[in-house]
Each structure stands twice: as C-alpha cells, then as structure tokens.
Design an enzyme around this catalytic site. Structure first.
Site, PDB file in Angstrom:
ATOM      1  N   ASP A  44       0.824  -1.214   0.000  1.00 19.34           N
ATOM      2  CA  ASP A  44       0.000   0.000   0.000  1.00 19.34           C
ATOM      3  C   ASP A  44       0.865   1.274   0.000  1.00 19.34           C
ATOM      4  O   ASP A  44       1.760   1.426   0.843  1.00 19.34           O
ATOM      5  CB  ASP A  44      -0.899  -0.018   1.254  1.00 19.34           C
ATOM      6  CG  ASP A  44      -2.014   1.013   1.162  1.00 19.34           C
ATOM      7  OD1 ASP A  44      -1.707   2.212   0.975  1.00 19.34           O
ATOM      8  OD2 ASP A  44      -3.179   0.635   1.287  1.00 19.34           O
ATOM      9  N   ARG A  46       0.310   4.105   0.971  1.00 16.69           N
ATOM     10  CA  ARG A  46       0.146   4.996   2.133  1.00 16.69           C
ATOM     11  C   ARG A  46       0.956   4.535   3.339  1.00 16.69           C
ATOM     12  O   ARG A  46       0.891   5.146   4.410  1.00 16.69           O
ATOM     13  CB  ARG A  46      -1.339   5.073   2.506  1.00 16.69           C
ATOM     14  CG  ARG A  46      -2.218   5.613   1.394  1.00 16.69           C
ATOM     15  CD  ARG A  46      -3.672   5.341   1.658  1.00 16.69           C
ATOM     16  NE  ARG A  46      -3.959   3.896   1.671  1.00 16.69           N
ATOM     17  CZ  ARG A  46      -5.163   3.375   1.901  1.00 16.69           C
ATOM     18  NH1 ARG A  46      -6.189   4.161   2.151  1.00 16.69           N
ATOM     19  NH2 ARG A  46      -5.341   2.066   1.885  1.00 16.69           N
TER      20      ARG A  46
HETATM   21 CO    CO Z   1      -2.755  -3.202   2.654  1.00 19.19          CO
END
Ligand code: CO
Length: 199
Positions: A44, A46
């Site tokens: 991910d 983020r």
């Molecule tokens: Co994830």
C-alpha cells in the site's frame, strides 16, 4: 510522459540533500549493508516503511507485498527472510499490517478471481477459521480492522514455523519476531504484543 522528469528532479534534490546533511552519506552506504531490521509490510502506497519508523537508507531491509503475508510457498518472501537472517544477520523481523487494508477487504468480500484471488486465499482461510470471533462485530469496519490484526498475528506465527527461524533460535544469534499495525488515520504504530524470541 515517456521519461517522468518530475521524478528525476525529485531524485536529484534528494541525492543532494543527503550529501548536504552528511558529506560521507554515499561513501558510508557503499561500504556495507548492516540493517538490524527486516520489515514485512503491505505494498500500500500509504504505508512507507522507512518514513514511518524514521530510519535512513541502510537501516531497514524491506519486503512488501499485497496484505503483508508470509506464504510458505512464496519463493520471493522466503528468499528475503533467509537472506536477512543468514547473510545480514538482522535482529528483528517486523510484520507490519495496517488498518483499511484493501487486500484484507478483498479477502472479506472473497470475490477476487485469478492471481489476486489465489494470493489472498490464506486470508480468506484465516477469516473462515475466526468466523465466530469476527461475526461478533456489528460493524463491518470493526470486523475489517480485526481481520487486519489477526492477519499480522498469523504471519508472525508463520515466521516462527520456518526452518530458518527455528534453527537460528537454536544458536546464539539473536532474532525476535514482532507484529505491529499501522493506523492510516493518525500515522501511529501499535504493537500487537505477539513478540516471539524462541524459547
Ligand atoms: Co494493505
């Protein structure tokens, strides 16, 4: 956009800033790689591993995949782990999941086919094994968060079952396994208190 000039501009700025902070920055890094930590996290965008824990290049060995899993049949993950333990002699392996993980959500919905479906199968199985606990949560978001946590705990267990980990624990080499979770809402890490250090 054939050449992505913005990224090269950023890179030049970053490379220069490193030397301004520390003139020996590159000299030092070329010398030797001696990180103490292996980070196993989600791909991910983020959840940027080094930034979250404030570590510089050279300090964190990183493996990331969708939903931070450690499948025993995954040659990539197994190679990273074995290399980190036997060659780099890292002291800590941190499995770090995160709330709002879309990989975990896809496993809850269980409607992914093909490669993604195959990859997420271990989390679908984990969800089924913990159905009675998970179904106690009234809100879907709580169930999702709990499965994100259970997934981290499961991956720490998987690590503890690896031959390379068990054989390291039989020697004097220090090796601890940790399970953490990152909250996108406030940028904070939470220790799930499942640390394992052999007997
Ligand atoms: Co994830």
């Amino acid at each position: 956009m054939k050449h992505l000039p913005g990224l090269f501009r950023n890179n030049r700025k970053w490379a220069l800033a490193n030397v301004e902070k520390n003139p020996n920055f590159y000299l030092h890094l070329c010398d030797i790689q001696k990180p103490e930590y292996l980070w196993i996290g989600c791909s991910d965008s983020r959840v940027p591993a080094n930034e979250i824990v404030g570590l510089e290049p050279g300090e964190l060995f990183v493996h990331r995949n969708v939903a931070n899993i450690v499948p025993l049949h995954d040659l990539n993950a197994m190679t990273v782990i074995e290399f980190a333990i036997t060659k780099l002699k890292i002291k800590h392996i941190i499995v770090c999941g995160h709330y709002n993980c879309s990989g975990v959500k896809a496993a809850i919905d269980n409607n992914e086919k093909g490669i993604i479906g195959d990859w997420l199968k271990p989390i679908v199985n984990l969800k089924d094994r913990n159905a009675s606990e998970l179904n106690k949560h009234k809100h879907g978001s709580d169930k999702w968060s709990r499965l994100c946590e259970l997934n981290v705990i499961e991956q720490v267990k998987n690590l503890s079952r690896l031959d390379v980990v068990k054989s390291t624990w039989r020697t004097n080499q220090y090796l601890a396994l940790h399970g953490w979770i990152y909250d996108l809402k406030d940028g904070l890490l939470r220790d799930l208190h499942v640390t394992m250090m052999g007997d």
